[in-house]
Write a protein that holds these residues in place. Sequence first.
Motif, PDB file in Angstrom:
ATOM      1  N   MET A 249       0.845  -1.162   0.000  1.00  0.00           N
ATOM      2  CA  MET A 249       0.000   0.000   0.000  1.00  0.00           C
ATOM      3  C   MET A 249       0.896   1.232   0.000  1.00  0.00           C
ATOM      4  SD  MET A 249      -3.147   0.839   2.531  1.00  0.00           S
ATOM      5  CE  MET A 249      -3.842  -0.710   2.013  1.00  0.00           C
ATOM      6  N   PHE A 250       0.389   2.308  -0.603  1.00  0.00           N
ATOM      7  CA  PHE A 250       1.183   3.522  -0.741  1.00  0.00           C
ATOM      8  C   PHE A 250       0.375   4.755  -0.376  1.00  0.00           C
ATOM      9  CE2 PHE A 250       2.948   0.440  -3.648  1.00  0.00           C
ATOM     10  CZ  PHE A 250       4.316   0.587  -3.499  1.00  0.00           C
ATOM     11  N   ILE A 251       1.064   5.721   0.208  1.00  0.00           N
ATOM     12  CA  ILE A 251       0.520   7.058   0.389  1.00  0.00           C
ATOM     13  C   ILE A 251       1.233   7.943  -0.627  1.00  0.00           C
ATOM     14  CG2 ILE A 251       0.299   9.052   1.914  1.00  0.00           C
ATOM     15  CD1 ILE A 251       0.479   7.048   4.258  1.00  0.00           C
ATOM     16  N   VAL A 252       0.452   8.634  -1.436  1.00  0.00           N
ATOM     17  CA  VAL A 252       1.002   9.544  -2.436  1.00  0.00           C
ATOM     18  C   VAL A 252       0.639  10.956  -1.996  1.00  0.00           C
ATOM     19  CG1 VAL A 252       1.041  10.210  -4.857  1.00  0.00           C
ATOM     20  CG2 VAL A 252       0.656   7.813  -4.230  1.00  0.00           C
ATOM     21  N   SER A 253       1.653  11.778  -1.793  1.00  0.00           N
ATOM     22  CA  SER A 253       1.449  13.165  -1.405  1.00  0.00           C
ATOM     23  C   SER A 253       1.818  14.051  -2.589  1.00  0.00           C
ATOM     24  CB  SER A 253       2.323  13.510  -0.197  1.00  0.00           C
ATOM     25  OG  SER A 253       2.159  14.862   0.164  1.00  0.00           O
ATOM     26  N   LEU A 254       0.819  14.782  -3.087  1.00  0.00           N
ATOM     27  CA  LEU A 254       1.036  15.708  -4.197  1.00  0.00           C
ATOM     28  C   LEU A 254       1.210  17.107  -3.633  1.00  0.00           C
ATOM     29  CD1 LEU A 254      -1.023  13.409  -5.290  1.00  0.00           C
ATOM     30  CD2 LEU A 254      -1.354  14.980  -7.161  1.00  0.00           C
ATOM     31  N   ASN A 255       2.181  17.830  -4.162  1.00  0.00           N
ATOM     32  CA  ASN A 255       2.396  19.224  -3.797  1.00  0.00           C
ATOM     33  C   ASN A 255       2.397  20.052  -5.070  1.00  0.00           C
ATOM     34  OD1 ASN A 255       2.904  19.057  -0.849  1.00  0.00           O
ATOM     35  ND2 ASN A 255       4.556  17.723  -1.535  1.00  0.00           N
ATOM     36  N   TYR A 256       1.490  21.026  -5.121  1.00  0.00           N
ATOM     37  CA  TYR A 256       1.431  21.879  -6.308  1.00  0.00           C
ATOM     38  C   TYR A 256       2.716  22.684  -6.444  1.00  0.00           C
ATOM     39  CZ  TYR A 256      -3.584  20.896  -6.057  1.00  0.00           C
ATOM     40  OH  TYR A 256      -4.802  20.281  -5.994  1.00  0.00           O
ATOM     41  N   ILE A 257       3.222  22.746  -7.664  1.00  0.00           N
ATOM     42  CA  ILE A 257       4.433  23.518  -7.938  1.00  0.00           C
ATOM     43  C   ILE A 257       4.151  24.653  -8.930  1.00  0.00           C
ATOM     44  CG2 ILE A 257       6.048  21.696  -7.302  1.00  0.00           C
ATOM     45  CD1 ILE A 257       6.305  20.946 -10.257  1.00  0.00           C
ATOM     46  N   LYS A 258       2.884  24.773  -9.303  1.00  0.00           N
ATOM     47  CA  LYS A 258       2.425  25.858 -10.177  1.00  0.00           C
ATOM     48  C   LYS A 258       1.281  26.573  -9.472  1.00  0.00           C
ATOM     49  CE  LYS A 258       5.094  24.979 -13.694  1.00  0.00           C
ATOM     50  NZ  LYS A 258       5.143  25.248 -15.088  1.00  0.00           N
ATOM     51  N   PRO A 259       0.965  27.793  -9.899  1.00  0.00           N
ATOM     52  CA  PRO A 259      -0.141  28.529  -9.273  1.00  0.00           C
ATOM     53  C   PRO A 259      -1.468  27.780  -9.406  1.00  0.00           C
ATOM     54  CG  PRO A 259       1.172  29.979 -10.678  1.00  0.00           C
ATOM     55  CD  PRO A 259       1.649  28.576 -10.928  1.00  0.00           C
ATOM     56  N   LEU A 260      -2.356  27.985  -8.419  1.00  0.00           N
ATOM     57  CA  LEU A 260      -3.660  27.321  -8.427  1.00  0.00           C
ATOM     58  C   LEU A 260      -4.453  27.612  -9.690  1.00  0.00           C
ATOM     59  CD1 LEU A 260      -4.866  27.654  -4.726  1.00  0.00           C
ATOM     60  CD2 LEU A 260      -4.112  25.599  -5.934  1.00  0.00           C
ATOM     61  N   GLU A 261      -4.280  28.763 -10.277  1.00  0.00           N
ATOM     62  CA  GLU A 261      -4.984  29.089 -11.523  1.00  0.00           C
ATOM     63  C   GLU A 261      -4.639  28.085 -12.622  1.00  0.00           C
ATOM     64  OE1 GLU A 261      -2.975  31.487  -9.916  1.00  0.00           O
ATOM     65  OE2 GLU A 261      -4.725  32.239  -8.803  1.00  0.00           O
ATOM     66  N   GLU A 262      -3.375  27.682 -12.681  1.00  0.00           N
ATOM     67  CA  GLU A 262      -2.959  26.680 -13.664  1.00  0.00           C
ATOM     68  C   GLU A 262      -3.484  25.298 -13.285  1.00  0.00           C
ATOM     69  OE1 GLU A 262       1.125  26.735 -15.145  1.00  0.00           O
ATOM     70  OE2 GLU A 262       1.354  28.737 -14.247  1.00  0.00           O
ATOM     71  N   VAL A 263      -3.415  24.953 -12.002  1.00  0.00           N
ATOM     72  CA  VAL A 263      -3.912  23.668 -11.515  1.00  0.00           C
ATOM     73  C   VAL A 263      -5.400  23.536 -11.829  1.00  0.00           C
ATOM     74  CG1 VAL A 263      -4.351  22.303  -9.438  1.00  0.00           C
ATOM     75  CG2 VAL A 263      -2.149  23.478  -9.703  1.00  0.00           C
ATOM     76  N   ASP A 264      -6.153  24.584 -11.551  1.00  0.00           N
ATOM     77  CA  ASP A 264      -7.605  24.549 -11.744  1.00  0.00           C
ATOM     78  C   ASP A 264      -7.999  24.247 -13.186  1.00  0.00           C
ATOM     79  OD1 ASP A 264      -8.127  24.966  -9.084  1.00  0.00           O
ATOM     80  OD2 ASP A 264      -8.482  27.126  -9.295  1.00  0.00           O
ATOM     81  N   GLY A 265      -7.158  24.602 -14.135  1.00  0.00           N
ATOM     82  CA  GLY A 265      -7.443  24.313 -15.534  1.00  0.00           C
ATOM     83  C   GLY A 265      -7.433  22.832 -15.870  1.00  0.00           C
ATOM     84  N   PHE A 266      -6.892  22.013 -14.974  1.00  0.00           N
ATOM     85  CA  PHE A 266      -6.792  20.571 -15.216  1.00  0.00           C
ATOM     86  C   PHE A 266      -7.547  19.731 -14.181  1.00  0.00           C
ATOM     87  CE2 PHE A 266      -3.371  22.386 -17.620  1.00  0.00           C
ATOM     88  CZ  PHE A 266      -3.379  21.641 -18.785  1.00  0.00           C
ATOM     89  N   ILE A 267      -8.346  20.389 -13.346  1.00  0.00           N
ATOM     90  CA  ILE A 267      -9.084  19.659 -12.301  1.00  0.00           C
ATOM     91  C   ILE A 267     -10.005  18.601 -12.899  1.00  0.00           C
ATOM     92  CG2 ILE A 267     -10.931  19.894 -10.563  1.00  0.00           C
ATOM     93  CD1 ILE A 267      -8.293  20.683  -9.406  1.00  0.00           C
TER      94      ILE A 267
END
Length: 96
Positions: free
Chosen positions: A1-19
């Motif tokens: 089993m694995f825990i995957v921790s994602l940390n955004y490295i780009k602004p939320l505006e860019e992240v939101d475009g791929f939600i």
Amino acid sequence: MFIVSLNYIKPLEEVDGFISEHVAFLDEQYRLGHFLLSGRKQPRSGGVILASVKDRVKLEQILAQDPFQREKLASYEVTEFLPTKSSDALAFLIET
């Protein structure tokens, strides 16, 4: 089993475009039985995935399909762990 921790490295505006693409990716992994739990971090700096994949190489292949990774929007920290204790509700996660 694995825990995957994602940390955004780009602004939320860019992240939101791929939600929506990211959610579709998650839905597919749940359908395939690879993911057990996922959600946003608070404050909104990334997310966490609990993956039931047994092989790290397989998990890395799966994560490579995530739009957040493809678009270099997030970094990923993968931690393997072997659950040995749980509440009754999560006893099915304990490997025998």
